[in-house]
Design an enzyme around this catalytic site. Structure first.
Site, PDB file in Angstrom:
ATOM      1  N   ARG A   1      43.648  41.334  37.049  1.00 30.79           N
ATOM      2  CA  ARG A   1      42.872  41.281  38.003  1.00 30.79           C
ATOM      3  C   ARG A   1      41.236  41.046  37.391  1.00 30.79           C
ATOM      4  O   ARG A   1      40.801  42.389  37.107  1.00 30.79           O
ATOM      5  CB  ARG A   1      42.767  42.351  39.304  1.00 30.79           C
ATOM      6  CG  ARG A   1      43.822  42.533  40.522  1.00 30.79           C
ATOM      7  CD  ARG A   1      43.972  42.781  41.163  1.00 30.79           C
ATOM      8  NE  ARG A   1      42.211  42.965  42.132  1.00 30.79           N
ATOM      9  CZ  ARG A   1      42.982  44.004  43.024  1.00 30.79           C
ATOM     10  NH1 ARG A   1      43.773  44.017  43.572  1.00 30.79           N
ATOM     11  NH2 ARG A   1      41.606  44.154  43.709  1.00 30.79           N
TER      12      ARG A   1
ATOM     13  N   ARG B   1      31.829  46.879  44.332  1.00 31.46           N
ATOM     14  CA  ARG B   1      32.919  47.068  45.247  1.00 31.46           C
ATOM     15  C   ARG B   1      33.319  48.137  45.800  1.00 31.46           C
ATOM     16  O   ARG B   1      33.454  48.365  47.491  1.00 31.46           O
ATOM     17  CB  ARG B   1      34.231  46.507  45.066  1.00 31.46           C
ATOM     18  CG  ARG B   1      34.547  45.748  44.179  1.00 31.46           C
ATOM     19  CD  ARG B   1      35.984  45.054  43.419  1.00 31.46           C
ATOM     20  NE  ARG B   1      36.844  45.540  43.619  1.00 31.46           N
ATOM     21  CZ  ARG B   1      38.510  46.095  43.189  1.00 31.46           C
ATOM     22  NH1 ARG B   1      38.570  45.644  41.699  1.00 31.46           N
ATOM     23  NH2 ARG B   1      39.543  46.096  43.647  1.00 31.46           N
TER      24      ARG B   1
HETATM   25  P1  AP5 Z   1      46.067  50.748  43.956  1.00 41.63           P
HETATM   26  O1  AP5 Z   1      47.395  50.739  44.878  1.00 41.63           O
HETATM   27  O2  AP5 Z   1      45.547  49.355  44.263  1.00 41.63           O
HETATM   28  O3  AP5 Z   1      44.648  50.947  45.625  1.00 41.63           O
HETATM   29  P2  AP5 Z   1      44.073  49.598  46.255  1.00 41.63           P
HETATM   30  O4  AP5 Z   1      43.545  51.004  47.047  1.00 41.63           O
HETATM   31  O5  AP5 Z   1      45.266  48.926  46.708  1.00 41.63           O
HETATM   32  O6  AP5 Z   1      43.035  49.073  45.985  1.00 41.63           O
HETATM   33  P3  AP5 Z   1      43.233  47.524  45.730  1.00 41.63           P
HETATM   34  O7  AP5 Z   1      41.982  47.377  44.301  1.00 41.63           O
HETATM   35  O8  AP5 Z   1      44.158  46.766  45.342  1.00 41.63           O
HETATM   36  O9  AP5 Z   1      41.828  47.640  46.935  1.00 41.63           O
HETATM   37  P4  AP5 Z   1      40.516  46.727  47.309  1.00 41.63           P
HETATM   38  O10 AP5 Z   1      40.475  47.139  48.543  1.00 41.63           O
HETATM   39  O11 AP5 Z   1      39.680  46.614  46.406  1.00 41.63           O
HETATM   40  O12 AP5 Z   1      41.161  45.665  46.881  1.00 41.63           O
HETATM   41  P5  AP5 Z   1      42.235  43.961  47.505  1.00 41.63           P
HETATM   42  O13 AP5 Z   1      43.261  43.551  47.129  1.00 41.63           O
HETATM   43  O14 AP5 Z   1      41.408  44.674  49.143  1.00 41.63           O
HETATM   44  O15 AP5 Z   1      45.619  51.614  43.926  1.00 41.63           O
HETATM   45  C1  AP5 Z   1      45.151  51.438  42.083  1.00 41.63           C
HETATM   46  C2  AP5 Z   1      45.753  52.186  40.860  1.00 41.63           C
HETATM   47  O16 AP5 Z   1      45.524  52.844  41.429  1.00 41.63           O
HETATM   48  C3  AP5 Z   1      46.674  51.275  40.451  1.00 41.63           C
HETATM   49  O17 AP5 Z   1      46.674  50.887  39.279  1.00 41.63           O
HETATM   50  C4  AP5 Z   1      47.745  52.076  40.463  1.00 41.63           C
HETATM   51  O18 AP5 Z   1      48.750  52.817  40.405  1.00 41.63           O
HETATM   52  C5  AP5 Z   1      46.968  53.464  40.382  1.00 41.63           C
HETATM   53  N1  AP5 Z   1      47.058  54.573  40.944  1.00 41.63           N
HETATM   54  C6  AP5 Z   1      47.215  54.494  43.240  1.00 41.63           C
HETATM   55  N2  AP5 Z   1      47.643  55.388  43.016  1.00 41.63           N
HETATM   56  C7  AP5 Z   1      47.813  56.658  42.633  1.00 41.63           C
HETATM   57  C8  AP5 Z   1      47.648  58.334  42.089  1.00 41.63           C
HETATM   58  N3  AP5 Z   1      47.809  58.511  43.263  1.00 41.63           N
HETATM   59  N4  AP5 Z   1      47.476  58.781  41.215  1.00 41.63           N
HETATM   60  C9  AP5 Z   1      47.423  57.902  39.635  1.00 41.63           C
HETATM   61  N5  AP5 Z   1      46.807  56.418  40.189  1.00 41.63           N
HETATM   62  C10 AP5 Z   1      47.528  56.123  41.288  1.00 41.63           C
HETATM   63  O19 AP5 Z   1      40.235  43.115  48.208  1.00 41.63           O
HETATM   64  C11 AP5 Z   1      40.223  42.612  46.459  1.00 41.63           C
HETATM   65  C12 AP5 Z   1      38.877  41.754  47.035  1.00 41.63           C
HETATM   66  O20 AP5 Z   1      38.955  40.937  48.464  1.00 41.63           O
HETATM   67  C13 AP5 Z   1      37.443  42.521  48.117  1.00 41.63           C
HETATM   68  O21 AP5 Z   1      36.844  43.035  47.102  1.00 41.63           O
HETATM   69  C14 AP5 Z   1      37.109  41.329  48.384  1.00 41.63           C
HETATM   70  O22 AP5 Z   1      36.015  40.480  47.675  1.00 41.63           O
HETATM   71  C15 AP5 Z   1      38.028  40.444  49.124  1.00 41.63           C
HETATM   72  N6  AP5 Z   1      39.097  41.275  50.418  1.00 41.63           N
HETATM   73  C16 AP5 Z   1      40.396  41.860  50.426  1.00 41.63           C
HETATM   74  N7  AP5 Z   1      40.317  41.782  51.666  1.00 41.63           N
HETATM   75  C17 AP5 Z   1      39.377  41.465  52.557  1.00 41.63           C
HETATM   76  C18 AP5 Z   1      38.452  42.047  53.947  1.00 41.63           C
HETATM   77  N8  AP5 Z   1      38.500  42.054  55.052  1.00 41.63           N
HETATM   78  N9  AP5 Z   1      37.040  41.499  54.435  1.00 41.63           N
HETATM   79  C19 AP5 Z   1      36.804  41.082  53.269  1.00 41.63           C
HETATM   80  N10 AP5 Z   1      36.243  40.305  51.803  1.00 41.63           N
HETATM   81  C20 AP5 Z   1      38.247  40.942  51.416  1.00 41.63           C
END
Ligand code: AP5
Length: 191
Positions: A134, A146
């Site tokens: 990613r 972010r």
């Molecule tokens: P994970 O479960 O992937 O966490 P997450 O909260 O889903 O994190 P993301 O990075 O996927 O969230 P995000 O909000 O930045 O991304 P999104 O795809 O929505 O866990 C993360 C890591 O931690 C993993 O390695 C996991 O194994 C580990 N982990 C989990 N739980 C744990 C624990 N308890 N202990 C230890 N480790 C743990 O968005 C990406 C981009 O898309 C945004 O920046 C934006 O540009 C765009 N975007 C998406 N949605 C929108 C929207 N609604 N509006 C505008 N732009 C948007």
């Protein structure tokens, strides 16, 4: 219908916990991040525009994301409910989501907000970036951008739903299993 928003900053575990919740409750998973990444993989016009913003750690414009969510919900009329992951991210997206649900006689039942400190978020995302491919995970500067975008624009989502008393904070640090148990308790109390 049972509609749940799993809320929290980047790296708080929304995607990880979504997998457990949809498996247990049969909800339809709607992750706007996953939808955008699939547009990028397909090299659509929308995907190409979104990539530049995502790679910089910035939000994609509201109208683009809202249109995608509308299409996704219309494509799943059979859903028993939706788990919204990474959406809504601005007050405008909250208002649009409430309108889309209201048109179908539904509403958001609960917002479960994962609480994780910034240094833990950075550690998790850098850890994932080492293997996930990613592009927004590989660089600490982008990860912090972010998180800043979340603090500047997305915390307003919790404020919006708090006025309807729909927000429940859940400790997001600890084992994946113990966090899931806490989330499950909150869902079971409402479903
Ligand atoms: P994970 O479960 O992937 O966490 P997450 O909260 O889903 O994190 P993301 O990075 O996927 O969230 P995000 O909000 O930045 O991304 P999104 O795809 O929505 O866990 C993360 C890591 O931690 C993993 O390695 C996991 O194994 C580990 N982990 C989990 N739980 C744990 C624990 N308890 N202990 C230890 N480790 C743990 O968005 C990406 C981009 O898309 C945004 O920046 C934006 O540009 C765009 N975007 C998406 N949605 C929108 C929207 N609604 N509006 C505008 N732009 C948007």
């Amino acid at each position: 219908m049972f509609n749940l928003i799993l809320f929290g900053p980047p790296g708080s575990g929304k995607g990880t916990q979504s997998e457990n919740i949809i498996a247990a409750y049969g909800l339809q998973h709607l992750s706007t991040g996953n939808l955008l990444r699939s547009e990028i993989a397909d090299q659509t016009t929308l995907g190409l525009k979104a990539k530049t913003l995502m790679d910089a750690g910035q939000l994609v414009p509201d109208e683009v994301v809202i249109g995608m969510v509308d299409n996704f919900m219309n494509a799943h009329p059979e859903a028993k409910g939706f788990l919204f992951d990474g959406f809504p991210r601005t007050t405008a997206q909250c208002v649009a989501l409430d309108d889309l649900l209201k048109q179908k006689g539904n509403e958001i039942n609960v917002v479960l907000a994962l609480q994780v400190g910034e240094e833990e978020l950075v550690k998790r995302l850098l850890g994932r970036g080492a293997t996930s491919g990613r592009s927004d995970d590989t660089n600490e500067t982008i990860i912090r951008a972010r998180i800043k975008e979340y603090n500047d624009k997305t915390t307003a989502v919790a404020t919006y739903y708090a006025q309807f008393e729909k927000v429940v904070n859940v400790q997001g640090e600890g084992s994946v299993e113990s966090i899931y148990a806490d989330l499950k308790k909150e869902i079971d109390a409402r479903i």
